[in-house]
Design a protein around this motif. Structure first.
Motif, short mmCIF file in Angstrom:
data_model
loop_
_atom_site.label_atom_id
_atom_site.label_comp_id
_atom_site.label_asym_id
_atom_site.label_seq_id
_atom_site.Cartn_x
_atom_site.Cartn_y
_atom_site.Cartn_z
N CYS A 146 -4.96 2.26 -3.56
CA CYS A 146 -3.60 1.73 -3.60
C CYS A 146 -3.41 0.89 -2.35
O CYS A 146 -3.46 1.42 -1.23
N ILE A 147 -3.23 -0.41 -2.52
CA ILE A 147 -3.06 -1.31 -1.39
C ILE A 147 -1.57 -1.55 -1.19
O ILE A 147 -0.88 -2.03 -2.09
N MET A 148 -1.07 -1.20 0.00
CA MET A 148 0.35 -1.26 0.28
C MET A 148 0.70 -2.45 1.16
O MET A 148 -0.04 -2.78 2.10
N THR A 149 1.81 -3.07 0.85
CA THR A 149 2.39 -4.11 1.70
C THR A 149 3.91 -3.97 1.63
O THR A 149 4.47 -3.73 0.56
N LYS A 150 4.54 -4.05 2.77
CA LYS A 150 6.00 -4.05 2.86
C LYS A 150 6.64 -2.87 2.13
O LYS A 150 7.66 -3.02 1.44
N GLY A 151 6.02 -1.69 2.26
CA GLY A 151 6.61 -0.48 1.72
C GLY A 151 6.38 -0.25 0.24
O GLY A 151 6.90 0.73 -0.32
N LYS A 152 5.60 -1.13 -0.40
CA LYS A 152 5.33 -0.98 -1.82
C LYS A 152 3.83 -0.93 -2.08
O LYS A 152 3.03 -1.36 -1.25
N ILE A 153 3.46 -0.41 -3.25
CA ILE A 153 2.07 -0.51 -3.70
C ILE A 153 1.92 -1.87 -4.37
O ILE A 153 2.41 -2.10 -5.47
N ALA A 154 1.26 -2.78 -3.66
CA ALA A 154 1.09 -4.14 -4.17
C ALA A 154 0.04 -4.20 -5.28
O ALA A 154 0.11 -5.05 -6.16
#
Length: 235
Positions: free
Chosen positions: A198-206
């Motif tokens: 799970c790759i996360m960016t800005k608090g979400k799973i992108a």
């Protein structure tokens, strides 16, 4: 099994985690990747019951804040939090008593030997290096024979021998049906055993991706495509 449904965590107006949903099945390893500030540690602390949040999290069907869930969940934090005046051995005894473990001594001796702590059993927590503290933290998490384990940057500070033993331990956990989440920046360290990333960016799973969906690419390429390229795809 670890189930996270619609998790949102706010600090005032700042949204650290936004509507995150993920499932880790027994015997699976999910890797959390993302740049600093992406929300990985907040997600991990929420799963471990250390933060209040909106949404639901269960461990093998139990609410993550329940005693039942805490009994079957192991946690290795990024920064080990040992008791300064307890010895290495006393840390393991403390865990054994807290979890009401029977016949724990044999496994404790095995773990201390594997992580080269058997000759440091009488050292106090405050006398240990960061790497040694990390080893003690790993031993404490493994002593309970958990059904689910959360690792937050577990390889930081470990020597090559300990890294090898931790990788073996993770493989053993998988074989025994343990659900695991590892948050790390050291992508190459988890490429052997991961099932889902799970790759996360800005608090979400992108992006959420299973190993068999990656094809001929590698995890590092996928990570940089998502975090630095234009390949963002909401999970």
């Amino acid at each position: 099994m670890i189930e996270v449904k619609n998790l949102t965590k706010r600090y005032g107006k700042f949204v650290a985690n936004s509507d995150i949903t993920l499932t880790v099945m027994p015997g699976e390893l999910t890797v959390l990747l993302g740049p600093n500030g992406a929300g990985k540690s907040t997600l991990i602390k929420s799963i471990c019951g250390l933060l209040r949040f909106n949404g639901s999290i269960t461990i093998s069907g139990y609410d993550n804040r329940s005693i039942e869930a805490k009994r079957i969940l192991g946690y290795v934090p990024e920064m080990p939090a040992l008791y300064p005046m307890l010895t290495v051995r006393e840390h393991l005894e403390f865990i054994a008593r807290a979890y009401e473990l029977d016949s724990w001594e044999v496994l404790a001796d095995e773990l201390l030997g594997r992580f080269e702590l058997d000759d440091k059993q009488n050292k106090l927590g405050k006398e240990l290096s960061k790497g040694m503290q990390q080893k003690v933290s790993i031993c404490c998490a493994a002593l309970t024979r958990p059904q689910a384990v959360i690792f937050d940057e577990p390889l930081v500070g470990l020597d090559p021998h300990a890294i090898r033993e931790l990788k073996k331990l993770i493989a053993e956990f998988k074989h025994n049906g343990c659900a695991m989440i590892i948050s790390t920046h050291m992508i190459e360290s988890v490429e052997e055993n991961w099932d889902t990333t799970c790759i996360m960016t800005k608090g979400k799973i992108a992006r959420s991706c299973r190993r068999d969906e990656l094809g001929s690419g590698d995890l590092e390429d996928l990570y940089f495509t998502i975090t630095e390229g234009s390949g963002v795809k909401e999970a």
